[in-house]
Design an enzyme around this catalytic site. Structure first.
Site, PDB file in Angstrom:
ATOM      1  CB  ILE A  87     -66.807  16.749 -41.868  1.00 42.72           C
ATOM      2  CG1 ILE A  87     -67.731  15.543 -41.770  1.00 42.72           C
ATOM      3  CG2 ILE A  87     -66.968  17.759 -42.746  1.00 42.72           C
ATOM      4  CD1 ILE A  87     -69.256  15.756 -41.124  1.00 42.72           C
ATOM      5  CD  GLU A 121     -61.734  28.072 -42.104  1.00 39.94           C
ATOM      6  OE1 GLU A 121     -61.609  26.973 -41.530  1.00 39.94           O
ATOM      7  OE2 GLU A 121     -61.606  29.003 -41.357  1.00 39.94           O
ATOM      8  CE1 TYR A 133     -70.266  20.769 -43.684  1.00 37.28           C
ATOM      9  CE2 TYR A 133     -68.936  22.417 -45.237  1.00 37.28           C
ATOM     10  CZ  TYR A 133     -68.960  21.340 -44.655  1.00 37.28           C
ATOM     11  OH  TYR A 133     -68.031  20.480 -44.673  1.00 37.28           O
TER      12      TYR A 133
HETATM   13  C1  LIG Z   1     -69.341  16.180 -47.131  1.00 37.95           C
HETATM   14  C2  LIG Z   1     -69.525  14.925 -46.620  1.00 37.95           C
HETATM   15  C3  LIG Z   1     -68.916  14.509 -45.397  1.00 37.95           C
HETATM   16  C4  LIG Z   1     -71.243  14.740 -46.691  1.00 37.95           C
HETATM   17  O1  LIG Z   1     -71.509  13.709 -46.131  1.00 37.95           O
HETATM   18  P1  LIG Z   1     -72.664  12.649 -46.837  1.00 37.95           P
HETATM   19  O2  LIG Z   1     -72.906  11.510 -46.092  1.00 37.95           O
HETATM   20  O3  LIG Z   1     -72.357  12.389 -48.401  1.00 37.95           O
HETATM   21  O4  LIG Z   1     -74.045  13.635 -46.942  1.00 37.95           O
HETATM   22  P2  LIG Z   1     -75.584  13.215 -46.518  1.00 37.95           P
HETATM   23  O5  LIG Z   1     -75.862  11.872 -47.524  1.00 37.95           O
HETATM   24  O6  LIG Z   1     -75.616  13.288 -45.210  1.00 37.95           O
HETATM   25  O7  LIG Z   1     -76.418  14.422 -47.057  1.00 37.95           O
HETATM   26  C5  LIG Z   1     -76.731  15.221 -46.233  1.00 37.95           C
HETATM   27  C6  LIG Z   1     -77.227  16.578 -47.191  1.00 37.95           C
HETATM   28  O8  LIG Z   1     -76.021  17.152 -47.811  1.00 37.95           O
HETATM   29  C7  LIG Z   1     -76.292  17.518 -49.120  1.00 37.95           C
HETATM   30  N1  LIG Z   1     -75.542  16.855 -50.007  1.00 37.95           N
HETATM   31  C8  LIG Z   1     -74.854  15.682 -49.864  1.00 37.95           C
HETATM   32  N2  LIG Z   1     -74.073  15.123 -50.869  1.00 37.95           N
HETATM   33  C9  LIG Z   1     -74.663  16.197 -51.959  1.00 37.95           C
HETATM   34  C10 LIG Z   1     -74.387  16.158 -53.392  1.00 37.95           C
HETATM   35  N3  LIG Z   1     -73.448  15.314 -53.893  1.00 37.95           N
HETATM   36  N4  LIG Z   1     -74.785  17.227 -53.976  1.00 37.95           N
HETATM   37  C11 LIG Z   1     -75.567  18.144 -53.374  1.00 37.95           C
HETATM   38  N5  LIG Z   1     -75.814  18.114 -52.076  1.00 37.95           N
HETATM   39  C12 LIG Z   1     -75.512  16.964 -51.497  1.00 37.95           C
HETATM   40  C13 LIG Z   1     -77.843  17.373 -49.357  1.00 37.95           C
HETATM   41  O9  LIG Z   1     -78.330  18.655 -48.799  1.00 37.95           O
HETATM   42  C14 LIG Z   1     -78.242  16.330 -48.259  1.00 37.95           C
HETATM   43  O10 LIG Z   1     -79.535  16.393 -47.960  1.00 37.95           O
HETATM   44  P3  LIG Z   1     -80.726  15.608 -48.588  1.00 37.95           P
HETATM   45  O11 LIG Z   1     -80.092  14.262 -48.636  1.00 37.95           O
HETATM   46  O12 LIG Z   1     -81.802  16.182 -47.918  1.00 37.95           O
HETATM   47  O13 LIG Z   1     -80.595  16.343 -50.092  1.00 37.95           O
HETATM   48  C15 LIG Z   1     -69.099  13.825 -47.743  1.00 37.95           C
HETATM   49  O14 LIG Z   1     -69.816  14.010 -49.154  1.00 37.95           O
HETATM   50  C16 LIG Z   1     -67.521  13.787 -47.965  1.00 37.95           C
HETATM   51  O15 LIG Z   1     -66.848  13.081 -47.286  1.00 37.95           O
HETATM   52  N6  LIG Z   1     -67.028  14.553 -48.895  1.00 37.95           N
HETATM   53  C17 LIG Z   1     -65.461  14.502 -49.387  1.00 37.95           C
HETATM   54  C18 LIG Z   1     -64.903  15.294 -48.070  1.00 37.95           C
HETATM   55  C19 LIG Z   1     -65.287  16.667 -47.956  1.00 37.95           C
HETATM   56  O16 LIG Z   1     -65.386  17.290 -48.866  1.00 37.95           O
HETATM   57  N7  LIG Z   1     -65.357  17.219 -46.966  1.00 37.95           N
HETATM   58  C20 LIG Z   1     -65.733  18.707 -46.516  1.00 37.95           C
HETATM   59  C21 LIG Z   1     -64.877  19.433 -46.312  1.00 37.95           C
HETATM   60  S1  LIG Z   1     -65.229  21.086 -46.043  1.00 37.95           S
END
Ligand SMILES: CC(C)(COP(=O)(O)OP(=O)(O)OC[C@H]1O[C@@H](n2cnc3c(N)ncnc32)[C@H](O)[C@@H]1OP(=O)(O)O)[C@@H](O)C(=O)NCCC(=O)NCCS
Length: 162
Positions: A87, A121, A133
């Site tokens: 993701i 994972e 997650y």
């Molecule tokens: C992981 C990923 C898909 C999350 O998507 P996102 O749109 O940034 O996340 P959201 O804005 O929907 O956040 C949802 C929840 O995730 C957590 N979260 C997201 N970013 C965070 C951060 N930088 N630090 C801590 N918690 C975080 C929080 O619990 C958040 O809920 P809240 O807003 O109520 O606190 C994104 O950060 C990403 O693309 N990361 C790089 C690729 C990656 O690492 N993928 C996962 C591989 S296992």
């Protein structure tokens, strides 16, 4: 697996200009850009092409914002278990709730396909992803030592009941 995959509404609008739809072969160029900006060992073009054309367990979706691909998510449906393969969102679109919407959508789709549980994972250092997650009910249930070959980092194995 569910008897009729078509019942899943992959294209439902989640936010005013955010759309989730099935990934197509012509999306792969954009997905490779998301990969490059998200992971130290991005998947190759061939890997995505194989997933889309050869792997009957695979389900991939893209996230579009105003018609532009800004992220994606994939899973494998294996009997009654859904395995999230990846993701990712482009960096400038993170932290706005779209990752959560995307993963909730995958959980809903997996349920529709007949999954009882979902697993993935995650790098032990990827705290942001772990928080997402955990927010959606995943729990750490194991460790795969040295799972990531670029730096031999361990992976947490996380599971959620759907
Ligand atoms: C992981 C990923 C898909 C999350 O998507 P996102 O749109 O940034 O996340 P959201 O804005 O929907 O956040 C949802 C929840 O995730 C957590 N979260 C997201 N970013 C965070 C951060 N930088 N630090 C801590 N918690 C975080 C929080 O619990 C958040 O809920 P809240 O807003 O109520 O606190 C994104 O950060 C990403 O693309 N990361 C790089 C690729 C990656 O690492 N993928 C996962 C591989 S296992």
């Amino acid at each position: 697996m569910g008897s009729n995959p078509k019942v899943t509404d992959w294209s439902s609008k989640q936010q005013p200009s955010m759309e989730i739809r099935r990934m197509r072969l012509e999306d792969v160029d954009h997905i490779l850009e998301v990969e490059k900006q998200s992971f130290t060992t991005p998947w190759s073009r061939e890997a995505f092409q194989n997933e889309l054309t050869q792997n009957h367990f695979a389900h991939y979706v893209v996230v579009e914002m105003d018609g532009e691909i800004i992220g994606y998510c994939g899973m494998w449906m294996i009997v009654d278990e859904a395995h999230i393969t990846n993701i990712a969102l482009l960096p400038e679109y993170r932290g706005r709730g779209m990752g959560e919407t995307l993963l909730r959508g995958m959980m809903q789709a997996a349920k529709t396909y007949g999954a009882k549980k979902m697993t993935l994972e995650v790098r032990v250092s990827n705290v942001a992803a772990q928080k997402l997650y955990e927010k959606l009910g995943f729990e750490q249930q194991g460790v795969r030592p040295n799972y990531y070959t670029d730096n031999m980092e361990d992976a947490y194995i996380m599971w959620v009941d759907l």
